[in-house]
Scaffold this active site. Structure first.
Site, PDB file in Angstrom:
ATOM      1  CG  ASN A 232      -1.768   1.192   1.380  1.00 36.59           C
ATOM      2  OD1 ASN A 232      -1.842   2.020   0.471  1.00 36.59           O
ATOM      3  ND2 ASN A 232      -2.418   1.325   2.521  1.00 36.59           N
ATOM      4  CG  PHE A 233       2.389   2.831  -3.624  1.00 32.21           C
ATOM      5  CD1 PHE A 233       2.809   1.554  -3.305  1.00 32.21           C
ATOM      6  CD2 PHE A 233       2.605   3.282  -4.926  1.00 32.21           C
ATOM      7  CE1 PHE A 233       3.427   0.735  -4.251  1.00 32.21           C
ATOM      8  CE2 PHE A 233       3.226   2.482  -5.884  1.00 32.21           C
ATOM      9  CZ  PHE A 233       3.632   1.207  -5.542  1.00 32.21           C
ATOM     10  CE  LYS A 234      -0.341   2.816   5.421  1.00 33.24           C
ATOM     11  NZ  LYS A 234      -0.281   2.871   6.864  1.00 33.24           N
TER      12      LYS A 234
ATOM     13  CG  HIS B  48      -6.029   1.318   5.068  1.00 35.04           C
ATOM     14  ND1 HIS B  48      -5.489   2.257   5.925  1.00 35.04           N
ATOM     15  CD2 HIS B  48      -5.071   0.385   4.875  1.00 35.04           C
ATOM     16  CE1 HIS B  48      -4.247   1.901   6.224  1.00 35.04           C
ATOM     17  NE2 HIS B  48      -3.957   0.764   5.594  1.00 35.04           N
TER      18      HIS B  48
ATOM     19  CD  GLU C  70      -3.137  -3.098   7.556  1.00 37.94           C
ATOM     20  OE1 GLU C  70      -2.127  -3.306   6.901  1.00 37.94           O
ATOM     21  OE2 GLU C  70      -3.782  -2.030   7.512  1.00 37.94           O
TER      22      GLU C  70
ATOM     23  CB  ILE D 179      -0.602   1.048  11.237  1.00 38.11           C
ATOM     24  CG1 ILE D 179      -1.544  -0.144  11.007  1.00 38.11           C
ATOM     25  CG2 ILE D 179      -0.404   1.834   9.950  1.00 38.11           C
ATOM     26  CD1 ILE D 179      -2.922   0.243  10.486  1.00 38.11           C
TER      27      ILE D 179
ATOM     28  N   GLY E 204       3.590  -2.922  10.587  1.00 38.68           N
ATOM     29  CA  GLY E 204       4.978  -3.083  11.011  1.00 38.68           C
ATOM     30  C   GLY E 204       5.749  -4.163  10.270  1.00 38.68           C
TER      31      GLY E 204
ATOM     32  CB  ALA F  81       2.430   1.131   3.927  1.00 45.31           C
ATOM     33  CB  SER F  82       6.346   2.508   6.585  1.00 40.55           C
ATOM     34  OG  SER F  82       6.098   1.489   7.536  1.00 40.55           O
TER      35      SER F  82
HETATM   36  O1  G3P Z   1      -1.961  -0.854   4.574  1.00 39.77           O
HETATM   37  C1  G3P Z   1      -0.800  -1.274   5.205  1.00 39.77           C
HETATM   38  C2  G3P Z   1      -0.551  -0.512   6.418  1.00 39.77           C
HETATM   39  O2  G3P Z   1      -1.620  -0.019   7.104  1.00 39.77           O
HETATM   40  C3  G3P Z   1       0.547  -1.024   7.284  1.00 39.77           C
HETATM   41  O3  G3P Z   1       1.452  -0.003   7.269  1.00 39.77           O
HETATM   42  O4  G3P Z   1       3.658   0.996   7.408  1.00 39.77           O
HETATM   43  O5  G3P Z   1       2.900  -0.609   9.147  1.00 39.77           O
HETATM   44  O6  G3P Z   1       3.465  -1.432   6.883  1.00 39.77           O
HETATM   45  P1  G3P Z   1       2.948  -0.282   7.718  1.00 39.77           P
END
Ligand code: G3P
Length: 225
Positions: free
Chosen positions: A12-14, A96, A144, A149, A184, A205-206
């Protein structure tokens, strides 16, 4: 358009600055290169503004970050399922953590996407929420925990039970629903743990978008599939 299959790494590129404008396509192309080199399924969710540009340019599964339950017509500013389909994307995230909907709206989004043959990936913050959205029989549920997150501790380390309990509870309602986990997730070891806990893949994402070397990060992540 490429179909989403499991096991999958869904990126997810957010709305990170790194994927504003042409950055979204650049990152999607890196995801495609790694998918081609490894033969594994990597799907991307670019910002809605870049959805069409990305979906038309790459040959990996592309999902919208959001869809709204409106028909074509008087729906200014909303992202209709029909628009998502027309971009060439194969489906959409729904609910989301950063774009929550009430249950009735989630149900409408799932059913409108189904009618158009779009993949539906519904996010849930808890086992109970996952069970409640399983009633809509989406193709995917991604669990999630919001507090993890964007952090550096993977859900698979901080709260492995939420992954295994969600898998068990969702499969109890409907064995046909694939379950992903996220929050995470940053390494191949995290992905491996997710698979061992029964998940069909990860949503993250991150770990990729904010990484200085997204290709290396992806290669590590998919090594856990
Ligand atoms: O959609 C994926 C997201 O909500 C998780 O984000 O940065 O923890 O991988 P992250």
């Amino acid at each position: 358009m490429t179909e989403l299959r499991t096991p999958a790494v869904v990126v997810n590129f957010k709305a990170y600055a790194e994927v504003d404008g042409p950055g979204a396509l650049r990152l999607a192309q890196i995801c495609q290169t790694v998918a081609e080199e490894t033969g594994l399924c990597i799907a991307v969710c670019p910002p809605v503004a870049e959805l069409g540009a990305v979906a038309r340019a790459v040959d990996i599964p592309v999902l919208s970050q959001n869809v709204d339950p409106y028909k074509p017509g008087s729906a200014t500013g909303w992202m209709t399922p029909s628009m998502v389909k027309a971009t060439g994307a194969c489906g959409s995230l729904i609910n989301h953590s950063e774009h929550r909907f009430a249950d009735d709206i989630i149900g409408q989004c799932v059913s409108m996407c189904k009618e158009l043959g779009l993949v539906q990936m519904v996010c849930a913050e808890s086992v109970a929420k996952a069970v409640s959205v399983a009633a809509f029989a989406p193709d995917y549920i991604a669990v999630e925990p919001p507090e993890l997150i964007g952090g550096d501790i993977s859900v698979t380390t901080a709260n492995p039970r939420i992954v295994s309990d969600t898998v068990a509870a969702v499969k109890d309602v409907n064995k046909g629903i694939s379950v992903l986990c996220g929050a995470g997730v940053k390494t191949g070891a995290d992905v491996k743990a997710a698979i061992e806990l029964g998940a069909d893949g990860v949503l993250l994402a991150s770990g990729v978008v904010k990484n200085k070397d997204p290709k290396a990060a992806l290669l590590d992540l998919v090594s856990g599939l």
